[in-house]
Motif scaffolding. Sequence first.
Motif, short mmCIF file in Angstrom:
data_model
loop_
_atom_site.label_atom_id
_atom_site.label_comp_id
_atom_site.label_asym_id
_atom_site.label_seq_id
_atom_site.Cartn_x
_atom_site.Cartn_y
_atom_site.Cartn_z
N PRO A 9 -3.36 5.88 -0.74
CA PRO A 9 -1.97 5.55 -0.35
C PRO A 9 -1.71 4.04 -0.45
O PRO A 9 -2.63 3.22 -0.32
N GLN A 10 -0.45 3.67 -0.70
CA GLN A 10 -0.05 2.28 -0.61
C GLN A 10 -0.34 1.77 0.80
O GLN A 10 -0.25 2.49 1.78
N TYR A 11 -0.68 0.48 0.90
CA TYR A 11 -1.03 -0.09 2.20
C TYR A 11 0.13 0.04 3.19
O TYR A 11 -0.09 0.34 4.38
N SER A 12 1.36 -0.17 2.72
CA SER A 12 2.50 -0.10 3.63
C SER A 12 2.72 1.32 4.13
O SER A 12 3.25 1.53 5.24
N TYR A 13 2.32 2.33 3.35
CA TYR A 13 2.48 3.71 3.78
C TYR A 13 1.56 4.06 4.96
O TYR A 13 1.81 5.02 5.70
N LEU A 14 0.47 3.31 5.13
CA LEU A 14 -0.47 3.58 6.21
C LEU A 14 -0.02 2.98 7.55
O LEU A 14 -0.65 3.23 8.57
#
Length: 789
Positions: free
Chosen positions: A545-550
């Motif tokens: 996942p994209q870092y911002s999605y986490l």
Amino acid sequence: MRILFSLLLLPLAGFTQNLTLSGHIRDEKHIAVPYANITLKSSKDSSFNQRAVATPDGAFKFAGLAKDDYKILINVVGFVSFEQSVEVDRDMELPIINLQDEVSQLAEVQITTIKPKIIRKIDRVEFSVENTVLSSANAWEIVKRAPGVQSGGGELSLRGSKSILVTINDKKVYLSGDELKAFLESTGGNEVKSVEIITNPPAKYDASGSAVINIKLKNNLQSGYKGSINSSHTQGIYAKSNFGTNQYIKGQKFAAAANYTFGNGIFYNEISEITDYVVQQQTWYNTLRRKNFRDAEHTYRFNVEYTPDSLNTITIGTNGYIAKKNHALYLIPTAIYENGQYKYSFDTRNERTTPRSNKAYNISYEHRFSAKESLNLNADFTKDLNRADQDISTIYHVADSYFGRFKNNNDQQIRLFSTQLDYRNNMPLFELESGLKYSKVNADNKQDFQQYLPGSFAADPALSNTYRYDESVLAGYIGLHKEIKNWSLKAGLRAEHTATLGNSSQQQEMNRQSYYNLFPTFFAQNKLNDSHTLGLSYGRRISRPQYSYLNPSKTYFSPNSYLVGDAKLKPAITDKLSISYAYKGNYRAEAYYSYEQNPTIQLPFQDNVNNLLIQKVTNIPGNRYYGIDFSANFQLAPWFTIDLQAGPNRVESSFKLSDGTMLYNRTNSLNANIDQQYIISKSDGFSANVNFSFTTGGIQGPAKVSSMSSLNFSASKKLFSNRAEIGLMISDVYRGEKMTVSSNYADQRNSFTYYGDTQNIRFSFKYNLGNNALKSKALKGKTSEQSRL
């Protein structure tokens, strides 16, 4: 794991030979020709390409050579290119090489505009655009035209999947979303040599991403200076402009390459949403009009290369994207109807400052033991700063009109480090590639949420949060390539161990994951005869996942709309299989199947109790993709060529509802691309292109995506004896790239239509400086984990 790593390093102990080849270069008057560029290629190994530069007295020397048949090529401005075959079985000095003077002057050489070429290889498709009409476009437009690539909602997709790794010169681009699009739009098409579409990447590539789109910048083989200045103006609903320069200089041992682009303008998109809240019998209509002001956007790349001898090369580089003055204005009028009758409305104003800087630094060292054996070590460090400060105010138009306001400040800092060792050896039995890689990511996100009280703002601890994410990946790979008569075989295995730790202060919990994966790949190609070729490929990939999605924090767009991530997102694993057939290189068919387990999607979800529309990032159980791609090339006249690509496909997606019920969403669709190239005047360098593409629709988890199409025109003309070029491009003539996504299941009744200002006209101008015959030096691209930023 230990056995695999031992196998990776075992070939380093192999025996290599150390023969030399030397000579002297003279002109027709027997005067030394200094600083000539000499290239040595193996007649048997197409990947071997060793370079040298003649000394001031015209001497050159290649060392560390194995016994082999070679071709020596010499290129220098003012002389006819020289080529000679030579068999090296001992230390050799060639007879004096006399170059012939070139009769015509440089300015009189005509650079012919030709059509883009589609080159099919065992593990990829290469879309070559150098010296074509597309050179006057930008990298974003070129990638959109590449075989099989589709664009919608400002995102790229390939065979239905958006989990794509974008690289430049095999190095990952550390941007995503709007920033990735802006970065590619600021990269001139004149820098791009080709675009590689790698639907099943071999083991050498990071296992991340379901497919790879690799943008290859131009190479250089000659000494001297070359530069250019270029500018473009794009007029859509609002205007955007770019001004840039490319500079390159190469001496005997040093080479330097630089690119800088300054851009500004307004990037506009519009999202119209309709949400039915069935329980309240209400329908909400709103239109989100987003104006992103990029007043000063700087993109740069700089590389220095030092070659002390023909066996060693050291490269140091930096690249970046700096946009500290970015700001935006979102206007969101909302109207509410109850039982079909107007009830009330409210207007939301979202003022944002969105400064961003992304700076990367890299260093690499390559040592060639011999013509067939090399070792490459490189390290990269990236620092990404991304801030989004929002001031959101809302006026409610009811009987007793009232006003609401809050602030949402989000500060994200990401640091990425990676180092990689690659070894290659073309041994008698097979060609070997192996390597090790280690990467480390630290991401810090701080969100400060403040509610407006009469006269001041007060912090809201319930909506504020600090989130930290750490990730490390240790990987190793081994790959083998073998040619057996009419067979070409390639197999590889990549192993990756991933450890992650997410810590959220708001939820007061830690999410720790540790997993180990193996990623096998296999390719086989059989050339039955000069007309017929069969191919087979299989591979496994991972999409993190994209870092911002986490980040589980809520990011509000309006009082009734926000985005929320999930710290417990899982990586997606994809298995891919394809079978291909090609006839005479002009016709090709490929049947493919892929299964994607636990893909991450951003899904609209409505809270029917609180009248909220939430963009929720979540895993869904899986996607299945089936399809057949057909392509053909027709040379209808010396001045007219058509490339056709089309194929049916089927997507099946599963989704688990809140009550545990499994929902299945399936669709059949058809996509096609028709590209026509015209050489209007070969002598004047005047060419044109007409492109039409369409897709009949698709799905995103439980949501359905509408059909889209696009019609585009472009033309370019050489001026001033090929020193300059003007270009014109008209994109999305009738706004066919509008996309509607609708959800109609369980208690979800919502849809949105997206339009990204794709209907526009673009004017471009480029002027070459210095030696126009030189090819641009390949600038080192970016690396690994950044497409997830």
